[in-house]
Design an enzyme around this catalytic site. Structure first.
Site, short mmCIF file in Angstrom:
data_model
loop_
_atom_site.label_atom_id
_atom_site.label_comp_id
_atom_site.label_asym_id
_atom_site.label_seq_id
_atom_site.Cartn_x
_atom_site.Cartn_y
_atom_site.Cartn_z
N ASP A 43 -11.92 -3.28 0.11
CA ASP A 43 -11.29 -3.89 1.28
C ASP A 43 -10.51 -5.08 0.76
O ASP A 43 -11.10 -6.07 0.30
CB ASP A 43 -12.35 -4.32 2.29
CG ASP A 43 -11.75 -4.87 3.59
OD1 ASP A 43 -10.58 -5.31 3.56
OD2 ASP A 43 -12.44 -4.87 4.62
N ASN A 70 0.12 -1.37 -0.57
CA ASN A 70 0.37 -0.50 0.57
C ASN A 70 -0.56 -0.78 1.75
O ASN A 70 -0.32 -0.31 2.85
CB ASN A 70 0.23 0.96 0.14
CG ASN A 70 0.60 1.95 1.22
OD1 ASN A 70 1.67 1.84 1.81
ND2 ASN A 70 -0.28 2.89 1.49
N ARG A 104 -1.90 -11.74 -7.19
CA ARG A 104 -2.33 -12.85 -8.04
C ARG A 104 -3.21 -12.37 -9.18
O ARG A 104 -3.21 -12.94 -10.28
CB ARG A 104 -3.10 -13.88 -7.19
CG ARG A 104 -3.66 -15.07 -7.98
CD ARG A 104 -2.55 -15.89 -8.59
NE ARG A 104 -3.08 -17.02 -9.36
CZ ARG A 104 -3.47 -16.95 -10.63
NH1 ARG A 104 -3.39 -15.79 -11.27
NH2 ARG A 104 -3.95 -18.02 -11.26
N TYR A 136 2.27 -9.05 14.05
CA TYR A 136 2.53 -8.04 13.03
C TYR A 136 3.88 -8.30 12.36
O TYR A 136 3.99 -8.26 11.12
CB TYR A 136 2.51 -6.64 13.65
CG TYR A 136 2.94 -5.58 12.67
CD1 TYR A 136 2.15 -5.24 11.58
CD2 TYR A 136 4.15 -4.90 12.84
CE1 TYR A 136 2.55 -4.27 10.67
CE2 TYR A 136 4.56 -3.93 11.94
CZ TYR A 136 3.76 -3.62 10.86
OH TYR A 136 4.17 -2.67 9.95
N LYS A 140 4.93 -9.18 8.28
CA LYS A 140 5.88 -8.44 7.46
C LYS A 140 7.06 -9.31 7.01
O LYS A 140 7.67 -9.04 5.98
CB LYS A 140 6.35 -7.19 8.20
CG LYS A 140 5.25 -6.14 8.35
CD LYS A 140 4.67 -5.74 6.99
CE LYS A 140 3.63 -4.65 7.10
NZ LYS A 140 3.14 -4.21 5.76
N VAL A 169 7.53 5.58 11.00
CA VAL A 169 6.98 6.61 10.14
C VAL A 169 5.77 7.21 10.86
O VAL A 169 4.86 6.49 11.27
CB VAL A 169 6.53 6.04 8.78
CG1 VAL A 169 6.08 7.18 7.86
CG2 VAL A 169 7.64 5.23 8.14
#
Length: 235
Positions: A43, A70, A104, A136, A140, A169
């Site tokens: 996670d 991703n 990092r 959201y 981004k 998508v």
């Protein structure tokens, strides 16, 4: 993306919270492509877990060429003043902090190796806000500017940084956004031919395959009938 890179002969280190699904994919990739695949339950919101997973990768596999960030999600479509604060936290922790934790941890290895490519999966939402998506969209935007800033920070190295910004998508994205309501999620894609996961995977593979002196900084991809997050034509 795992399938595309496996087909090209890449050694894959796949991380997900859903380790059972990941192990099924691992078997498929090994059988179909003869790929070498390693899976890790992770996670990305948990910084200690990120450290443990990366630290315990076998030494011979730590020469990581490509990092694909991703992990990301949207939750809810509420107005900011009506939104669920837990949803806000999950989006910020996953989309921003998780991306930073892995970046990092892995980019210093790339600096030592003097090669590498960080590919972040951003969103059209990082360019155009839309009603009910403020938090959201903000995460981004952060992905875009982290990508831009990292590209500056490694400009004196051979490391490349790419930000992929998809529009609509058709994956399980909307199912997660609507907390498992598949009927509600399916309506998002009614009347339009949305992008598919394969479309994004093709673009990602291309950005990773260009000559060494070429860096594709940013790619924005939408269905033909989508112009911005809020301008969509549906039949």
């Amino acid at each position: 993306m795992a399938k595309r890179f496996a087909k090209e002969g890449a050694v894959l280190l796949l991380c997900s919270r859903s380790i059972d699904k990941l192990n099924i994919l691992k078997l498929q990739l090994e059988e179909e492509y003869g790929a070498k695949v390693y899976t890790y339950e992770l996670d990305v919101r948990d910084r200690k877990s990120v450290d443990e997973v990366i630290d315990n990768i076998p030494t011979e596999l730590k020469n990581i060429d490509i990092l694909i960030n991703n992990a990301g999600l949207a939750l809810g479509l509420d107005k900011v003043q009506e939104g669920d604060l837990d949803d806000f936290d999950i989006m910020i922790d996953t989309n921003i902090k998780g991306l930073l934790y892995l970046t990092r941890k892995i980019v210093p290895m790339m600096v030592i190796n003097q090669k590498g490519h960080v590919i972040n999966i951003g969103s059209l939402a990082g360019i155009h806000a839309y009603p009910g998506g403020a938090v959201y969209c903000a995460t981004k935007v952060a992905v875009k500017f982290i990508s831009d800033g990292l590209r500056m920070d490694v400009v004196d190295t051979p490391i490349k940084v790419t930000n992929i910004q998809p529009g609509m998508v058709e994956t399980n994205f909307s199912v997660i956004r609507f907390h498992g309501d598949e009927q509600k999620a399916s309506k998002v894609y009614e009347g339009i031919k949305a992008l598919e996961a394969d479309d994004i995977a093709d673009v990602v593979l291309y950005t990773a395959s260009v000559p060494e002196h070429v860096q594709i900084c940013e790619v924005t991809i939408t269905p033909t009938n989508q112009a911005t997050g809020g301008v969509v034509y549906k039949k």
